[in-house]
Enzyme design. Structure first.
Site, PDB file in Angstrom:
ATOM      1  N   HIS A  52       0.816  -1.217   0.000  1.00 50.83           N
ATOM      2  CA  HIS A  52       0.000   0.000   0.000  1.00 50.83           C
ATOM      3  C   HIS A  52       0.851   1.269   0.000  1.00 50.83           C
ATOM      4  O   HIS A  52       0.350   2.351  -0.282  1.00 50.83           O
ATOM      5  CB  HIS A  52      -0.992   0.004   1.172  1.00 50.83           C
ATOM      6  CG  HIS A  52      -0.404   0.261   2.513  1.00 50.83           C
ATOM      7  ND1 HIS A  52      -0.085  -0.743   3.401  1.00 50.83           N
ATOM      8  CD2 HIS A  52      -0.090   1.417   3.150  1.00 50.83           C
ATOM      9  CE1 HIS A  52       0.383  -0.218   4.512  1.00 50.83           C
ATOM     10  NE2 HIS A  52       0.398   1.090   4.391  1.00 50.83           N
TER      11      HIS A  52
ATOM     12  N   ASP B   6       0.024  -7.551   1.472  1.00 54.06           N
ATOM     13  CA  ASP B   6       0.530  -6.177   1.595  1.00 54.06           C
ATOM     14  C   ASP B   6       2.056  -6.130   1.631  1.00 54.06           C
ATOM     15  O   ASP B   6       2.640  -5.363   2.384  1.00 54.06           O
ATOM     16  CB  ASP B   6      -0.039  -5.475   2.826  1.00 54.06           C
ATOM     17  CG  ASP B   6      -0.056  -3.953   2.658  1.00 54.06           C
ATOM     18  OD1 ASP B   6       0.329  -3.474   1.578  1.00 54.06           O
ATOM     19  OD2 ASP B   6      -0.446  -3.255   3.608  1.00 54.06           O
TER      20      ASP B   6
ATOM     21  N   SER C 116       4.931   2.434   7.972  1.00 60.48           N
ATOM     22  CA  SER C 116       4.487   1.376   7.071  1.00 60.48           C
ATOM     23  C   SER C 116       5.616   0.878   6.185  1.00 60.48           C
ATOM     24  O   SER C 116       6.282   1.647   5.500  1.00 60.48           O
ATOM     25  CB  SER C 116       3.372   1.919   6.177  1.00 60.48           C
ATOM     26  OG  SER C 116       2.455   0.928   5.875  1.00 60.48           O
TER      27      SER C 116
END
Length: 482
Positions: free
Chosen positions: A118, A148, A223
C-alpha cells in the site's frame, strides 16, 4: 535560532508532584517483604541498552517517498488503518497524484528493498532515502496486495548498500523484545521498542492474515519498516494499526515474506494454489453435531463447480483436519497452507465424512483473482497494457471467476475488455466493455497481459481474429492494427 516549545503549566506541575515522592522513596529504600518475588540474577534487574543494536541495523532502514495515482476498488471499511498518509487505502475513489511517505529496508547490497504494497501501489515515482543522506530513484519489482508486501529496487547500479537479514518469525515468543525503526510522520530513523504481544492475528484485512502483534510504538509513516528481534534480524514488516488505539500494531511475519520473495523477484507477482471451496472453522458445537472425535479443522460449506476439490470428490460438510500431514487448526490455517503450495501439485487431504476418516488426493489449481486486484506480474507487462490502450484504444483486465461464470465460460481464462476509446481501432472492431476475449487467431488467451503482448508485437496493418464471449454466446471480431 532554537525553537522554543511552551509546555502547559499543568503538565510541568504534575511532573514535579510525581517526582518528589519518588525521591523520598529512593532515600529510605525499605526492604521488600519476604513474600515478594525478586529477580533471580543481577542481569534480570536491568535491561541492556538497545543502542548497539540500533547502530548496527539503522543504515539499512530507508524512507520511501512516493508520488502515486490509483483507482481504489470498493472494499469494506475496517477499524485497522494502514500507514500510508494515515488513511485506509481501501476506500472507493479515484485520486489525483498524491504524495506519501513510508518506510522500507534493504535486503540486498544491490538495492532490493522490502516495503508494504500500500506504500507503493499506483506509484509513478519512487525515491528511496538512506540514513546516511544518500537517495536513489527506485522501481517496483513485484507486489502482493493480499499480504501487503512489495519489493522495490533502486535504479542506480550499486553493490555496497547496507543490508539486514530476515529472521525466523516462528521462533518469536509472546513477550520477546522487539524494536521498530521507520519514518513515522516524516521523522526519519525513529526507533521504538516493545514486546511481541501476540501471534497469528487475523485482522480481516485479507485471506492470508497471520500478523504479529506488537506494542512497539508505530505510526503513519512506519508502514513497510522493519520489526527487529534482539539479534538484529527482521521478524516482521510493520503494516497496520488499530484505528484510535494505542500500543496495538501489526506486522507481516518474516517467514511469510520469505515464502513470497522468490516469486516477487522473478515473476513480479504471487501465484497461489487453490482448492475452490468455501470453509468455516470447526468448533466444539459443530464437532458435537457432526459426531466427530476432533474439535479443530475446516468445515467445507461450499464446493465450486469444476473446482480442483470438486473434481477430486470433496463434498459439503466434509471436515478437513490435515493437508499433506500438516494439521489444520482452522479455516484460515488451511487457506494459508494451500496458498504456499505450487499450483498443479497434488496434495493429500485428511477429512472426516459422516464420522469416518479418509484421505482425498487433490491436484491443486491456480487461485483466480477473486478480489479483482489485477496485479500485473512485471513493470514491462504494465507497459504492454498501456501500449494496447495507446495503440488500439483498448483497456483490459484479468477475468474474475464470477464474471466467467456469468459469461458461461468453463474457466477464468481470458481478457476482459474494460474500456474502448471512441474512434479507436478497437471501437471499429466492434469491441465493447464487458466482452471477454478468449482466443486470438484461434489460440486461447490466458489473461490480459498475454493479449496486450500480442497486440504490442503485431505488425502494423495486420489483423487479429478475436473470439469474444458475450452474455448470449460467442462471436468473432477483426481487430486491425494501425
Amino acid at each position: 535560532m532554537t525553537k522554543r516549545t511552551n509546555f502547559p503549566r499543568s503538565a510541568i506541575a504534575g511532573a514535579a508532584l510525581v517526582a518528589l515522592p519518588l525521591l523520598a522513596h529512593s532515600q529510605t529504600s525499605p526492604q521488600p517483604p519476604q513474600n515478594v518475588l525478586q529477580p533471580a540474577t543481577k542481569e534480570a534487574q536491568a535491561l541492556p541498552s538497545l543502542a548497539p543494536l540500533v547502530e548496527s541495523v539503522k543504515g539499512a532502514v530507508v524512507n520511501v517517498d512516493v508520488q502515486a495515482t490509483s483507482t481504489r476498488g470498493e472494499r469494506p471499511t475496517s477499524p485497522f488503518d494502514r500507514f500510508f498518509g494515515g488513511e485506509d487505502p481501501r476506500g472507493s475513489r479515484r485520486e489525483p497524484i498524491r504524495q506519501g511517505t513510508g518506510s522500507g529496508f534493504i535486503i540486498d547490497p544491490k538495492g532490493l528493498v522490502l516495503t508494504n504494497n500500500h506504500v507503493v501501489e499506483g506509484a509513478v515515482a519512487i525515491r528511496v532515502r538512506l540514513d546516511d543522506g544518500r537517495s536513489f530513484d527506485a522501481e517496483i519489482v513485484g507486489r502482493d496486495p493480499l499480504t501487503d508486501v512489495a519489493l522495490i529496487r533502486v535504479k542506480a547500479k550499486t553493490d555496497n548498500l547496507p543490508t539486514v537479514k530476515l529472521g525466523d518469525s516462528d521462533a518469536m515468543r509472546v513477550g520477546d523484545w522487539v524494536v521498530a525503526i521507520g519514518n513515522p510522520f516524516g521523522l526519519a530513523s525513529s526507533v521504538s521498542s516493545g514486546i511481541l504481544s501476540a501471534r497469528a492475528r487475523n485482522i480481516h484485512s485479507g485471506p492470508y492474515d497471520d500478523f504479529l502483534q506488537t506494542d512497539a510504538a508505530i505510526n503513519p509513516g512506519n508502514s513497510g519498516g522493519p520489526l527487529f528481534n534482539l539479534k538484529g534480524e527482521v521478524v516482521g514488516i510493520n503494516t497496520a494499526i488499530v484505528g484510535g488505539g494505542t500500543g496495538i500494531g501489526f506486522a507481516v511475519p518474516s517467514n511469510q515474506v520469505k515464502a513470497l520473495l522468490p516469486q516477487l523477484e522473478k515473476e513480479g507477482a504471487v501465484t497461489r494454489a487453490w482448492l475452490g471451496i468455501g470453509i468455516q472453522d470447526l468448533d466444539e458445537d459443530l464437532a458435537r453435531a457432526l459426531q466427530l472425535p476432533v474439535k479443530e479443522g475446516a468445515v467445507v460449506n461450499q464446493v465450486n463447480d469444476n473446482s480442483p476439490a470438486g473434481r477430486a470428490g470433496v463434498k459439503m460438510d466434509d471436515v478437513i483436519v490435515s493437508i499433506d500431514g500438516q494439521k489444520v487448526g482452522s479455516g484460515s490455517s488451511l487457506t494459508r497452507s494451500v496458498a504456499l503450495k505450487k499450483p498443479g501439485s497434488t496434495s493429500a487431504l485428511d477429512v472426516f465424512r459422516e464420522g469416518k476418516r479418509q484421505t482425498i488426493k487433490v491436484q491443486l489449481g491456480t487461485r483466480p483473482d477473486l478480489e479483482n486486484l489485477g496485479v500485473r506480474p512485471r513493470q514491462g507487462q504494465e507497459d504492454e497494457e498501456q501500449s494496447s490502450k495507446a495503440r488500439v484504444g483498448l483497456s483490459l483486465s484479468n477475468l474474475d471467476p464470477r464474471i466467467a461464470e456469468r459469461a458461461g465460460l468453463d474457466s477464468a481464462k481470458g481478457a476482459m475488455v474494460t474500456e474502448v476509446q471512441p474512434g479507436s481501432p478497437a471501437e471499429r472492431a466492434q469491441l465493447e466493455p464487458g466482452m471477454v476475449v478468449v482466443e486470438v487467431n484461434r489460440k486461447p488467451v490466458a489473461n490480459a497481459q498475454e493479449l496486450a503482448g500480442i497486440i504490442r508485437k503485431a505488425p502494423a496493418g495486420s489483423t487479429l481474429l478475436l473470439r469474444v464471449a458475450l452474455p448470449g454466446g460467442r462471436a468473432l471480431r477483426a481487430l486491425t492494427l494501425p
